[in-house]
Every structure is written in C-alpha cells, then in structure tokens.
Design a protein around this motif. Structure first.
Motif, PDB file in Angstrom:
ATOM      1  N   GLY A 256       0.842  -1.199   0.000  1.00  0.00           N
ATOM      2  CA  GLY A 256       0.000   0.000   0.000  1.00  0.00           C
ATOM      3  C   GLY A 256       0.872   1.243   0.000  1.00  0.00           C
ATOM      4  O   GLY A 256       1.737   1.402  -0.859  1.00  0.00           O
ATOM      5  N   ALA A 257       0.675   2.116   0.982  1.00  0.00           N
ATOM      6  CA  ALA A 257       1.441   3.358   1.068  1.00  0.00           C
ATOM      7  C   ALA A 257       2.750   3.191   1.819  1.00  0.00           C
ATOM      8  O   ALA A 257       3.503   4.146   1.971  1.00  0.00           O
ATOM      9  CB  ALA A 257       0.592   4.432   1.746  1.00  0.00           C
ATOM     10  N   VAL A 258       3.043   1.996   2.311  1.00  0.00           N
ATOM     11  CA  VAL A 258       4.217   1.759   3.152  1.00  0.00           C
ATOM     12  C   VAL A 258       5.313   1.056   2.366  1.00  0.00           C
ATOM     13  O   VAL A 258       5.069   0.052   1.701  1.00  0.00           O
ATOM     14  CB  VAL A 258       3.838   0.910   4.389  1.00  0.00           C
ATOM     15  N   HIS A 259       6.514   1.596   2.466  1.00  0.00           N
ATOM     16  CA  HIS A 259       7.706   0.926   1.943  1.00  0.00           C
ATOM     17  C   HIS A 259       8.434   0.321   3.131  1.00  0.00           C
ATOM     18  O   HIS A 259       8.809   1.027   4.070  1.00  0.00           O
ATOM     19  CB  HIS A 259       8.629   1.922   1.222  1.00  0.00           C
ATOM     20  N   ALA A 260       8.617  -0.986   3.107  1.00  0.00           N
ATOM     21  CA  ALA A 260       9.303  -1.705   4.187  1.00  0.00           C
ATOM     22  C   ALA A 260      10.714  -2.038   3.727  1.00  0.00           C
ATOM     23  O   ALA A 260      10.916  -2.509   2.603  1.00  0.00           O
ATOM     24  CB  ALA A 260       8.533  -2.972   4.531  1.00  0.00           C
ATOM     25  N   HIS A 261      11.678  -1.782   4.601  1.00  0.00           N
ATOM     26  CA  HIS A 261      13.087  -2.006   4.292  1.00  0.00           C
ATOM     27  C   HIS A 261      13.685  -2.851   5.405  1.00  0.00           C
ATOM     28  O   HIS A 261      13.399  -2.617   6.582  1.00  0.00           O
ATOM     29  CB  HIS A 261      13.858  -0.686   4.256  1.00  0.00           C
ATOM     30  N   LEU A 262      14.542  -3.780   5.047  1.00  0.00           N
ATOM     31  CA  LEU A 262      15.239  -4.593   6.040  1.00  0.00           C
ATOM     32  C   LEU A 262      16.718  -4.637   5.670  1.00  0.00           C
ATOM     33  O   LEU A 262      17.077  -5.114   4.598  1.00  0.00           O
ATOM     34  CB  LEU A 262      14.666  -6.012   6.083  1.00  0.00           C
ATOM     35  N   TRP A 263      17.543  -4.092   6.560  1.00  0.00           N
ATOM     36  CA  TRP A 263      18.987  -4.126   6.382  1.00  0.00           C
ATOM     37  C   TRP A 263      19.576  -5.121   7.364  1.00  0.00           C
ATOM     38  O   TRP A 263      19.036  -5.331   8.459  1.00  0.00           O
ATOM     39  CB  TRP A 263      19.615  -2.762   6.676  1.00  0.00           C
ATOM     40  N   ILE A 264      20.696  -5.693   7.005  1.00  0.00           N
ATOM     41  CA  ILE A 264      21.464  -6.550   7.922  1.00  0.00           C
ATOM     42  C   ILE A 264      22.815  -5.868   8.123  1.00  0.00           C
ATOM     43  O   ILE A 264      23.519  -5.549   7.164  1.00  0.00           O
ATOM     44  CB  ILE A 264      21.638  -7.976   7.380  1.00  0.00           C
ATOM     45  N   LYS A 265      23.136  -5.656   9.402  1.00  0.00           N
ATOM     46  CA  LYS A 265      24.405  -4.990   9.730  1.00  0.00           C
ATOM     47  C   LYS A 265      25.568  -5.932   9.437  1.00  0.00           C
ATOM     48  O   LYS A 265      25.505  -7.118   9.728  1.00  0.00           O
ATOM     49  CB  LYS A 265      24.407  -4.564  11.202  1.00  0.00           C
ATOM     50  N   GLU A 266      26.623  -5.358   8.881  1.00  0.00           N
ATOM     51  CA  GLU A 266      27.810  -6.160   8.555  1.00  0.00           C
ATOM     52  C   GLU A 266      28.401  -6.754   9.819  1.00  0.00           C
ATOM     53  O   GLU A 266      28.365  -6.157  10.890  1.00  0.00           O
ATOM     54  CB  GLU A 266      28.840  -5.280   7.853  1.00  0.00           C
ATOM     55  N   ARG A 267      28.970  -7.932   9.659  1.00  0.00           N
ATOM     56  CA  ARG A 267      29.609  -8.624  10.804  1.00  0.00           C
ATOM     57  C   ARG A 267      31.026  -8.160  10.990  1.00  0.00           C
ATOM     58  O   ARG A 267      31.712  -7.777  10.152  1.00  0.00           O
ATOM     59  CB  ARG A 267      29.582 -10.135  10.594  1.00  0.00           C
TER      60      ARG A 267
END
Length: 163
Positions: free
Chosen positions: A152-163
């Motif tokens: 819908g109107a929402v953009h979902a983002h998922l990042w993974i922090k570098e190890r």
C-alpha cells in the motif's frame, strides 16, 4: 499491515511474526529467546495502555519507555546501559539489539536521523527494519539492504548490519 512478517519470514536465524488481527508482533521462542523488547512511545496515554497490556499478558520481557525515540536512542548509543522505566524490569543495554524496528511518523523528516542513531545499537549481523512513505535509496553505511517491499502506502526495508 503484514509487511514485517513478509520481510523477515525468510531470515533463517530468527523468526519475528506479525498478527494483523491483533496488530501485534511475536518472536517464535522456539527459534530465538527474547531477552528484552524495548518499546518507545512519546504519548503518555498510549504508554499507560501498553503497560496495562504488558501486565495482562505477563510479558515480562517488555520494557516500555515514554520517550522521544531519537533522543532515547542517542542517549543509549552513548551511555549503553540504564533503566528508565521503574515499572519495568531492569535492562542492560551493554549488549546490542538483534532487531530494531523503526516506524517514524511519515509527515516528519526523521528517517535519516533514525537510521543513523539506530546503527550503533545494533549487533553485527542484526536486522534494522524501517517503514517509510517512499523507498529509501540512500546507502546505509555498515549495513546491506536485505529486502525492500511496498505494501500500500508503506515501503518496508530490512537491512542486515555487517559482521
């Protein structure tokens, strides 16, 4: 409303589940034991309702803070270890978070600031989730974009922090 579940369900080490009927997030305890969940809310009335729900559900792992989220995260990034809510069990934030969920008001320009202050609080390999009104295209130093989707109107983002 189910964008988080769709974003994180393929992450193999942990499962965070979203129930759209109750508008609630759950961690699959067979996969990953919750140490502490910190919920930040500025509105005092909403905090009171959240604390009532915590008591009713006997959710001892919930730490509910009435605070400005950006200020709270900035303070934690520098102090790393405090108990703010006397009604909640003490927490030790010396250990970084496994998952940080950011849902800033869409009419505020807090997205860059929220991402910047959240990164130091995240453990290497941890996940950072952001909901925004548009796709976030700026690079996030120290993290790789794992997934982006639009619901819908929402953009979902998922990042993974570098190890």
């Amino acid at each position: 409303r189910d964008s988080l579940g769709r974003v994180t369900h393929q992450y193999p080490d942990e499962r965070l589940l979203y129930d759209p009927d109750s508008d609630t997030y759950f961690c699959d305890r067979d996969v990953h034991q919750i140490g502490v969940v910190v919920m930040l809310e500025r509105d005092a009335a909403l905090c009171a309702l959240m604390r009532q729900s915590r008591e009713r559900l006997k959710a001892d792992c919930l730490q509910i803070e009435q605070a400005d989220a950006l200020a709270w995260m900035r303070r934690q990034a520098t102090e790393r270890g405090s108990t703010i809510d006397p009604a909640s069990p003490p927490i030790d934030l010396v250990d970084p978070f496994d998952l940080i969920l950011l849902d800033p008001p869409f009419d505020a320009d807090w997205f860059a600031s929220a991402l910047q202050v959240a990164m130091p609080l995240l453990r290497p390999g941890g996940c950072l989730y952001l909901e925004a009104p548009a796709q976030w295209t700026d690079p996030l130093p120290g993290a790789a974009l794992h997934r982006h989707l639009r619901a819908g109107a929402v953009h979902a983002h998922l990042w993974i922090k570098e190890r």
